[in-house]
Design a protein around this motif. Structure first.
Motif, PDB file in Angstrom:
ATOM      1  N   ARG A  67       0.234   8.152  -2.778  1.00  0.00           N
ATOM      2  CA  ARG A  67      -0.665   8.231  -1.630  1.00  0.00           C
ATOM      3  C   ARG A  67       0.109   8.418  -0.331  1.00  0.00           C
ATOM      4  O   ARG A  67      -0.289   9.192   0.548  1.00  0.00           O
ATOM      5  N   LEU A  68       1.232   7.728  -0.208  1.00  0.00           N
ATOM      6  CA  LEU A  68       2.065   7.890   0.996  1.00  0.00           C
ATOM      7  C   LEU A  68       2.647   9.293   1.069  1.00  0.00           C
ATOM      8  O   LEU A  68       2.689   9.910   2.142  1.00  0.00           O
ATOM      9  N   ARG A  69       3.081   9.823  -0.055  1.00  0.00           N
ATOM     10  CA  ARG A  69       3.598  11.205  -0.073  1.00  0.00           C
ATOM     11  C   ARG A  69       2.519  12.205   0.353  1.00  0.00           C
ATOM     12  O   ARG A  69       2.817  13.238   0.947  1.00  0.00           O
ATOM     13  N   ALA A  70       1.274  11.883   0.036  1.00  0.00           N
ATOM     14  CA  ALA A  70       0.160  12.758   0.388  1.00  0.00           C
ATOM     15  C   ALA A  70      -0.291  12.585   1.837  1.00  0.00           C
ATOM     16  O   ALA A  70      -1.230  13.249   2.277  1.00  0.00           O
ATOM     17  N   GLY A  71       0.377  11.682   2.571  1.00  0.00           N
ATOM     18  CA  GLY A  71       0.062  11.488   3.986  1.00  0.00           C
ATOM     19  C   GLY A  71      -0.929  10.399   4.282  1.00  0.00           C
ATOM     20  O   GLY A  71      -1.346  10.230   5.437  1.00  0.00           O
ATOM     21  N   GLU A  72      -1.311   9.616   3.273  1.00  0.00           N
ATOM     22  CA  GLU A  72      -2.254   8.520   3.490  1.00  0.00           C
ATOM     23  C   GLU A  72      -1.540   7.299   4.081  1.00  0.00           C
ATOM     24  O   GLU A  72      -0.327   7.152   3.961  1.00  0.00           O
ATOM     25  N   THR A  73      -2.334   6.418   4.681  1.00  0.00           N
ATOM     26  CA  THR A  73      -1.862   5.098   5.090  1.00  0.00           C
ATOM     27  C   THR A  73      -2.239   4.106   3.996  1.00  0.00           C
ATOM     28  O   THR A  73      -3.384   4.099   3.535  1.00  0.00           O
ATOM     29  N   VAL A  74      -1.282   3.290   3.573  1.00  0.00           N
ATOM     30  CA  VAL A  74      -1.522   2.283   2.543  1.00  0.00           C
ATOM     31  C   VAL A  74      -1.698   0.928   3.221  1.00  0.00           C
ATOM     32  O   VAL A  74      -0.901   0.547   4.088  1.00  0.00           O
ATOM     33  N   TYR A  75      -2.746   0.215   2.832  1.00  0.00           N
ATOM     34  CA  TYR A  75      -3.021  -1.109   3.394  1.00  0.00           C
ATOM     35  C   TYR A  75      -2.836  -2.169   2.311  1.00  0.00           C
ATOM     36  O   TYR A  75      -3.238  -1.977   1.159  1.00  0.00           O
ATOM     37  N   GLU A  76      -2.229  -3.291   2.704  1.00  0.00           N
ATOM     38  CA  GLU A  76      -1.995  -4.396   1.776  1.00  0.00           C
ATOM     39  C   GLU A  76      -2.392  -5.710   2.428  1.00  0.00           C
ATOM     40  O   GLU A  76      -2.330  -5.851   3.657  1.00  0.00           O
ATOM     41  N   ASP A  77      -2.746  -6.676   1.604  1.00  0.00           N
ATOM     42  CA  ASP A  77      -3.036  -8.015   2.117  1.00  0.00           C
ATOM     43  C   ASP A  77      -1.772  -8.622   2.711  1.00  0.00           C
ATOM     44  O   ASP A  77      -0.659  -8.337   2.265  1.00  0.00           O
ATOM     45  N   SER A  78      -1.962  -9.476   3.721  1.00  0.00           N
ATOM     46  CA  SER A  78      -0.824 -10.081   4.403  1.00  0.00           C
ATOM     47  C   SER A  78      -1.123 -11.535   4.715  1.00  0.00           C
ATOM     48  O   SER A  78      -2.265 -11.901   5.004  1.00  0.00           O
ATOM     49  N   ASP A  79      -0.062 -12.338   4.678  1.00  0.00           N
ATOM     50  CA  ASP A  79      -0.174 -13.748   5.059  1.00  0.00           C
ATOM     51  C   ASP A  79       0.321 -13.994   6.481  1.00  0.00           C
ATOM     52  O   ASP A  79       0.472 -15.142   6.897  1.00  0.00           O
ATOM     53  N   TYR A  80       0.577 -12.921   7.237  1.00  0.00           N
ATOM     54  CA  TYR A  80       1.253 -13.075   8.521  1.00  0.00           C
ATOM     55  C   TYR A  80       0.400 -12.640   9.712  1.00  0.00           C
ATOM     56  O   TYR A  80       0.915 -12.265  10.752  1.00  0.00           O
ATOM     57  N   GLY A  81      -0.915 -12.678   9.551  1.00  0.00           N
ATOM     58  CA  GLY A  81      -1.776 -12.385  10.684  1.00  0.00           C
ATOM     59  C   GLY A  81      -2.114 -10.921  10.846  1.00  0.00           C
ATOM     60  O   GLY A  81      -2.802 -10.546  11.794  1.00  0.00           O
ATOM     61  N   TYR A  82      -1.638 -10.067   9.957  1.00  0.00           N
ATOM     62  CA  TYR A  82      -1.964  -8.646  10.003  1.00  0.00           C
ATOM     63  C   TYR A  82      -2.720  -8.333   8.710  1.00  0.00           C
ATOM     64  O   TYR A  82      -2.108  -8.076   7.675  1.00  0.00           O
ATOM     65  N   ASP A  83      -4.029  -8.389   8.765  1.00  0.00           N
ATOM     66  CA  ASP A  83      -4.802  -8.238   7.535  1.00  0.00           C
ATOM     67  C   ASP A  83      -5.846  -7.145   7.735  1.00  0.00           C
ATOM     68  O   ASP A  83      -6.767  -7.308   8.532  1.00  0.00           O
ATOM     69  N   PRO A  84      -5.701  -6.029   7.047  1.00  0.00           N
ATOM     70  CA  PRO A  84      -4.605  -5.728   6.118  1.00  0.00           C
ATOM     71  C   PRO A  84      -3.385  -5.161   6.846  1.00  0.00           C
ATOM     72  O   PRO A  84      -3.490  -4.705   7.980  1.00  0.00           O
ATOM     73  N   MET A  85      -2.241  -5.200   6.166  1.00  0.00           N
ATOM     74  CA  MET A  85      -0.980  -4.698   6.713  1.00  0.00           C
ATOM     75  C   MET A  85      -0.861  -3.197   6.401  1.00  0.00           C
ATOM     76  O   MET A  85      -0.879  -2.803   5.241  1.00  0.00           O
ATOM     77  N   PRO A  86      -0.727  -2.344   7.434  1.00  0.00           N
ATOM     78  CA  PRO A  86      -0.638  -0.908   7.167  1.00  0.00           C
ATOM     79  C   PRO A  86       0.809  -0.434   6.974  1.00  0.00           C
ATOM     80  O   PRO A  86       1.734  -0.932   7.611  1.00  0.00           O
ATOM     81  N   THR A  87       0.988   0.498   6.070  1.00  0.00           N
ATOM     82  CA  THR A  87       2.222   1.280   6.002  1.00  0.00           C
ATOM     83  C   THR A  87       1.823   2.739   6.181  1.00  0.00           C
ATOM     84  O   THR A  87       1.049   3.291   5.387  1.00  0.00           O
ATOM     85  N   HIS A  88       2.318   3.348   7.234  1.00  0.00           N
ATOM     86  CA  HIS A  88       1.950   4.729   7.550  1.00  0.00           C
ATOM     87  C   HIS A  88       2.895   5.701   6.850  1.00  0.00           C
ATOM     88  O   HIS A  88       4.087   5.412   6.664  1.00  0.00           O
ATOM     89  N   ALA A  89       2.362   6.844   6.478  1.00  0.00           N
ATOM     90  CA  ALA A  89       3.141   7.838   5.734  1.00  0.00           C
ATOM     91  C   ALA A  89       4.388   8.271   6.499  1.00  0.00           C
ATOM     92  O   ALA A  89       5.451   8.486   5.906  1.00  0.00           O
ATOM     93  N   ARG A  90       4.276   8.351   7.802  1.00  0.00           N
ATOM     94  CA  ARG A  90       5.428   8.774   8.601  1.00  0.00           C
ATOM     95  C   ARG A  90       6.561   7.762   8.509  1.00  0.00           C
ATOM     96  O   ARG A  90       7.735   8.122   8.337  1.00  0.00           O
ATOM     97  N   PHE A  91       6.213   6.485   8.617  1.00  0.00           N
ATOM     98  CA  PHE A  91       7.229   5.439   8.487  1.00  0.00           C
ATOM     99  C   PHE A  91       7.874   5.501   7.104  1.00  0.00           C
ATOM    100  O   PHE A  91       9.098   5.437   6.963  1.00  0.00           O
ATOM    101  N   TRP A  92       7.036   5.587   6.074  1.00  0.00           N
ATOM    102  CA  TRP A  92       7.540   5.532   4.694  1.00  0.00           C
ATOM    103  C   TRP A  92       8.492   6.693   4.408  1.00  0.00           C
ATOM    104  O   TRP A  92       9.566   6.498   3.829  1.00  0.00           O
TER     105      TRP A  92
END
Length: 243
Positions: free
Chosen positions: A142-167
């Motif tokens: 999904r990241l290779r395809a340019g999507e943003t991946v969201y994951e659960d987080s215990d640190y106040g960022y819910d959900p936590m995003p990982t952007h394709a550009r960063f990855w």
């Protein structure tokens, strides 16, 4: 905080930072992913440095904390360049890089660029190459395809995003698949109850570093943050070795 200053990058983005002058190599704290210089470890380090008369630099990456920019535009390459620009601007002489989680990946990139100005590295739950081991194959596709991946987080960022550009940028900076030609003293701290970054990553990093002066400290009951009073005391004891 009243002592926050701003450094303007060539593209006009202002990078927030705090700096206190003092003796020894400057202690430069690199926060983790989506973190900033207001975290417990960073502020404890700054207060300790000021009390000890040690030079110290804290900063917020672009898109984080009080710096300008959009987090979705952030990359390791951009944040590395911001750290280097701040070091060139405010640090006199050598630096010790102290990286937490993602900051423990970024300090390898900054350290390589600093060359002889690098006096040491300290990693706290260092997370080099998390673009690889931190995602399953479906997420990577999904990241290779340019999507943003969201994951659960215990640190106040819910959900936590990982952007394709960063990855994509992070994948170009992987470290653990080759020797890391840094010869400075290195100290790595990792909690064995870290549910975000396996403590074995610090052992892999120690093995790849060219330096023979590498000490890994495992905290059996330590979590990812390592922000308890005893954890911070342990960190400051390690920092005190770099005088």
């Amino acid at each position: 905080m009243s002592d926050i200053q701003f450094h303007t990058m060539p593209d006009g983005v202002r990078i927030a930072h705090r700096h206190t002058a003092g003796s020894g190599p400057t202690l430069v704290f690199l926060p983790g992913y989506m973190s900033d210089m207001d975290g417990g470890k960073a502020t404890a380090l700054f207060d300790w440095a000021r009390a000890q008369g040690r030079a110290c630099l804290l900063l917020d990456y672009s898109g984080c904390g009080q710096s300008d920019g959009d987090f979705a535009d952030g990359t390791l390459s951009a944040w590395r360049d911001e750290v280097l620009a701040l070091i060139d601007s405010v640090v006199d002489g050598a630096a010790v890089l102290i990286g937490s989680s993602m900051g423990g990946w970024l300090n390898l990139l900054v350290g390589a660029a600093l060359g002889p100005r690098l006096a040491g590295l300290i990693g706290i739950a260092s997370a080099p190459d998390f673009s690889d081991w931190g995602f399953d194959e479906d997420q990577k596709a999904r990241l290779r395809a340019g999507e943003t991946v969201y994951e659960d987080s215990d640190y106040g960022y819910d959900p936590m995003p990982t952007h394709a550009r960063f990855w994509a940028d992070a994948e170009s900076h992987r470290q653990l698949d080759k020797a890391i030609p840094l010869a400075c003293p290195v100290r790595l701290l990792h909690g064995q109850r870290d549910t975000d970054v396996p403590w074995q990553i610090s052992l892999q990093l120690a093995d790849k570093l060219a330096s023979d002066d590498v000490v890994v400290t495992l905290v059996k009951d330590g979590d990812h943050r390592l922000s308890r009073n005893e954890d911070i005391a342990r960190l400051l004891d390690i920092v005190g070795e770099f005088s």
